[in-house]
Scaffold this motif. Structure first.
Motif, mmCIF file in Angstrom:
data_model
loop_
_atom_site.group_PDB
_atom_site.id
_atom_site.type_symbol
_atom_site.label_atom_id
_atom_site.label_comp_id
_atom_site.label_asym_id
_atom_site.label_seq_id
_atom_site.Cartn_x
_atom_site.Cartn_y
_atom_site.Cartn_z
ATOM 1 N N ASN A 20 32.753 32.545 44.439
ATOM 2 C CA ASN A 20 32.710 33.575 43.392
ATOM 3 C C ASN A 20 33.336 33.010 42.116
ATOM 4 O O ASN A 20 33.883 31.889 42.136
ATOM 5 C CB ASN A 20 33.453 34.850 43.846
ATOM 6 C CG ASN A 20 34.847 34.528 44.348
ATOM 7 O OD1 ASN A 20 35.698 34.074 43.595
ATOM 8 N ND2 ASN A 20 35.075 34.712 45.638
ATOM 9 N N GLY A 21 33.309 33.787 41.036
ATOM 10 C CA GLY A 21 33.830 33.318 39.753
ATOM 11 C C GLY A 21 35.341 33.154 39.747
ATOM 12 O O GLY A 21 35.885 32.243 39.113
ATOM 13 N N TYR A 22 36.001 34.049 40.461
ATOM 14 C CA TYR A 22 37.463 33.975 40.539
ATOM 15 C C TYR A 22 37.906 32.674 41.220
ATOM 16 O O TYR A 22 38.809 31.978 40.745
ATOM 17 C CB TYR A 22 37.970 35.202 41.310
ATOM 18 C CG TYR A 22 39.408 35.146 41.741
ATOM 19 C CD1 TYR A 22 40.431 35.405 40.847
ATOM 20 C CD2 TYR A 22 39.742 34.845 43.063
ATOM 21 C CE1 TYR A 22 41.754 35.358 41.247
ATOM 22 C CE2 TYR A 22 41.055 34.800 43.474
ATOM 23 C CZ TYR A 22 42.059 35.052 42.558
ATOM 24 O OH TYR A 22 43.362 35.011 42.959
ATOM 25 N N THR A 40 40.954 40.083 28.439
ATOM 26 C CA THR A 40 39.927 39.596 29.372
ATOM 27 C C THR A 40 39.842 40.480 30.606
ATOM 28 O O THR A 40 40.726 41.312 30.866
ATOM 29 C CB THR A 40 40.221 38.140 29.795
ATOM 30 O OG1 THR A 40 39.137 37.667 30.599
ATOM 31 C CG2 THR A 40 41.514 38.036 30.584
ATOM 32 N N TYR A 41 38.776 40.279 31.398
ATOM 33 C CA TYR A 41 38.729 40.909 32.710
ATOM 34 C C TYR A 41 39.859 40.289 33.539
ATOM 35 O O TYR A 41 40.115 39.088 33.460
ATOM 36 C CB TYR A 41 37.360 40.674 33.373
ATOM 37 C CG TYR A 41 37.300 41.286 34.742
ATOM 38 C CD1 TYR A 41 37.582 42.638 34.922
ATOM 39 C CD2 TYR A 41 37.014 40.530 35.867
ATOM 40 C CE1 TYR A 41 37.566 43.215 36.176
ATOM 41 C CE2 TYR A 41 36.992 41.099 37.131
ATOM 42 C CZ TYR A 41 37.276 42.441 37.275
ATOM 43 O OH TYR A 41 37.276 43.004 38.528
ATOM 44 N N ALA A 55 40.371 39.152 36.340
ATOM 45 C CA ALA A 55 40.148 37.978 37.207
ATOM 46 C C ALA A 55 40.614 36.683 36.537
ATOM 47 O O ALA A 55 41.160 35.794 37.199
ATOM 48 C CB ALA A 55 38.672 37.858 37.581
ATOM 49 N N VAL A 94 37.824 32.568 27.189
ATOM 50 C CA VAL A 94 36.931 33.496 27.905
ATOM 51 C C VAL A 94 35.804 33.925 26.971
ATOM 52 O O VAL A 94 36.057 34.439 25.880
ATOM 53 C CB VAL A 94 37.711 34.744 28.399
ATOM 54 C CG1 VAL A 94 36.789 35.646 29.215
ATOM 55 C CG2 VAL A 94 38.932 34.336 29.217
ATOM 56 N N ASP A 152 36.051 30.206 30.796
ATOM 57 C CA ASP A 152 35.634 31.257 31.713
ATOM 58 C C ASP A 152 34.270 31.740 31.227
ATOM 59 O O ASP A 152 34.171 32.537 30.292
ATOM 60 C CB ASP A 152 36.659 32.393 31.728
ATOM 61 C CG ASP A 152 36.285 33.499 32.720
ATOM 62 O OD1 ASP A 152 35.098 33.575 33.086
ATOM 63 O OD2 ASP A 152 37.171 34.282 33.097
ATOM 64 N N SER A 183 30.374 32.984 37.298
ATOM 65 C CA SER A 183 30.260 33.968 38.378
ATOM 66 C C SER A 183 28.791 34.350 38.520
ATOM 67 O O SER A 183 28.088 34.488 37.519
ATOM 68 C CB SER A 183 31.068 35.219 38.017
ATOM 69 O OG SER A 183 30.646 36.323 38.804
ATOM 70 N N TYR A 208 28.079 37.128 40.386
ATOM 71 C CA TYR A 208 28.192 38.534 40.805
ATOM 72 C C TYR A 208 26.875 39.220 40.406
ATOM 73 O O TYR A 208 26.326 38.916 39.338
ATOM 74 C CB TYR A 208 29.404 39.124 40.082
ATOM 75 C CG TYR A 208 29.730 40.556 40.416
ATOM 76 C CD1 TYR A 208 30.475 40.861 41.552
ATOM 77 C CD2 TYR A 208 29.317 41.598 39.589
ATOM 78 C CE1 TYR A 208 30.787 42.170 41.854
ATOM 79 C CE2 TYR A 208 29.626 42.910 39.883
ATOM 80 C CZ TYR A 208 30.359 43.191 41.024
ATOM 81 O OH TYR A 208 30.666 44.496 41.314
HETATM 82 C C1 LIG Z 1 35.413 37.211 32.541
HETATM 83 C C2 LIG Z 1 35.347 37.137 34.044
HETATM 84 N N1 LIG Z 1 36.023 36.167 34.676
HETATM 85 C C3 LIG Z 1 35.989 36.042 36.002
HETATM 86 C C4 LIG Z 1 35.264 36.907 36.792
HETATM 87 C C5 LIG Z 1 35.303 36.764 38.273
HETATM 88 O O1 LIG Z 1 34.051 36.607 38.868
HETATM 89 P P1 LIG Z 1 33.773 37.103 40.359
HETATM 90 O O2 LIG Z 1 33.667 38.585 40.345
HETATM 91 O O3 LIG Z 1 32.498 36.425 40.732
HETATM 92 O O4 LIG Z 1 34.908 36.633 41.181
HETATM 93 C C6 LIG Z 1 34.538 37.927 36.175
HETATM 94 C C7 LIG Z 1 33.761 38.858 37.001
HETATM 95 O O5 LIG Z 1 33.462 39.965 36.689
HETATM 96 C C8 LIG Z 1 34.578 38.057 34.763
HETATM 97 O O6 LIG Z 1 33.910 39.015 34.136
#
Ligand SMILES: Cc1ncc(COP(=O)(O)O)c(C=O)c1O
Length: 367
Positions: A58-60, A88-89, A91, A134, A160, A182, A184
């Motif tokens: 995943n992105g995280y 930022t989000y 994560a 980001v 990011d 990511s 997602y």
């Molecule tokens: C800016 C940002 N970074 C990181 C992530 C993390 O990605 P993931 O949900 O695939 O872990 C997201 C996911 O929504 C994101 O929007």
């Protein structure tokens, strides 16, 4: 009803191709890090004009692994500081903490929602090792300025890119920085479950990352590093291989919608997002601002338009960062707080029609 994002419809055009991939997958009986992951890594590296793509869970994890990789190479150490935009989000911030590093929050620009490069220098200390840029909502952060600050201060820049697949600077898609993506489902390139990837031209880092995502192992049952289990799933990679060729067309459609919103919406109560009309924006989200957000959101809902808020509570005000943990709750980031109080995301997607966009514009203009 105009849904905020109709994922079933977004993916329906790929159903036959997905079925074929599923049948082939069942026929092979090989489920982890197989041909489809390898093929996607090649395809996505080529798409990003980069030497290496490492498929992860995943992105995280993509972000966390990048930081862990730099620690493994001795380029960062536990307790080092990483500069990150405050809006930022969450994560992005959690990944820094997960890698035993310390996030240092910096305000964004109100117009672009990306980190304000002019505020970075003041936050640099002897412990600062990196800047996490980001590309929020699909718009690239000001990389020229950020890269220059990093060069002057001997810092690493990590991008990011979870929301910005396919956005690029000038004519060049290549980045000198390592990037986290990511997949997602709602992302511009979305899987049918979780997925992520790291893009890097740093061969040494790539080598470590291929191991770190797989228990720190290159050869089965031999572990060189303290890694984790975060491999891109074989079936998700197969679906992503189907969708990747359409990414540029999808992004162009998003830009067409954005242009229509930007030229059509005329209402003093609404602030539109800034965009310089270059390919630096792929409009993962189209985010407006308004002082009476609840009222506007209810009004749009009454008129059959679904909207969302990205994001209602800024990271530093989350319970997770209460006095018992980091104590961030008392910090003040006025621009970030204003953004979180006022933003509203309008529907935008690869399958949204011009008529639907015009309807949203009409309703907004009569608000
Ligand atoms: C800016 C940002 N970074 C990181 C992530 C993390 O990605 P993931 O949900 O695939 O872990 C997201 C996911 O929504 C994101 O929007």
């Amino acid at each position: 009803m105009i849904l905020f994002l109709d994922l079933k419809k977004v993916n329906s055009i790929y159903e036959t191709a997905f079925q074929e991939k599923l049948n082939a997958f069942l026929g092979k009986g090989y489920y982890i890090l197989g041909d489809e992951v390898k093929l996607f890594e090649e395809n996505f590296a080529a798409y990003c004009d980069s030497k290496n793509c490492i498929g992860v869970g995943n992105g995280y994890d993509a972000l966390t692994l990048i930081f862990k990789g730099y620690i493994q190479l001795g380029k960062m150490q536990k307790g080092d500081e990483v500069i990150v935009p405050a809006n930022t989000y969450i994560a992005s911030i959690l990944s820094i903490i997960q890698a035993d590093l310390v996030p240092v929050l910096v305000e964004p620009k109100l117009e672009t929602y990306t980190i304000n490069p002019d505020l970075i220098q003041d936050k640099i200390t002897s412990k600062t090792k990196a800047i996490l840029a980001v590309h929020l909502y699909g718009q690239l952060a000001e990389l020229d300025k950020i890269n220059a600050i990093a060069l002057q201060n001997n810092l690493i820049v990590v991008e990011d890119a979870a929301q910005s697949h396919g956005a690029f600077l000038g004519k060049n898609r290549k980045s000198t920085n390592t990037q986290a993506f990511s997949f997602y489902p709602g992302k511009n390139l979305g899987a049918l479950g979780d997925g992520g990837a790291i893009i890097t031209n740093d061969e040494e880092l790539a080598k470590v990352l291929f191991s770190l995502r797989n228990y720190g192992s290159e050869v089965k049952y031999l572990n060189n590093y303290i890694g984790i289990n975060s491999r891109l799933d074989e079936l998700q990679a197969a679906f992503l291989n189907v969708k990747l060729p359409n990414l540029d067309v999808d992004n162009e459609h998003r830009r067409t919608i954005a242009k229509r919103y930007l030229s059509g919406i005329k209402n003093d109560k609404i602030t539109l997002p800034f965009w310089d009309f270059s390919d630096n924006h792929v409009f993962h989200l189209f985010v407006i601002r308004t002082e009476n957000r609840k009222e506007l959101q209810d009004y749009l809902k009454e008129n059959g338009i679904e909207t969302m808020i990205h994001y209602p509570v800024p990271p530093h005000k989350q319970k997770a960062f209460s006095p018992e943990t980091s104590g961030w709750n008392d910090l003040s980031f006025p621009i970030t707080e204003k953004i979180h109080n006022e933003v509203l995301s309008l529907p935008i997607s690869p399958i949204m029609t011009v008529d639907e966009v015009d309807f949203v514009v009409e309703i907004l203009n009569t608000y």
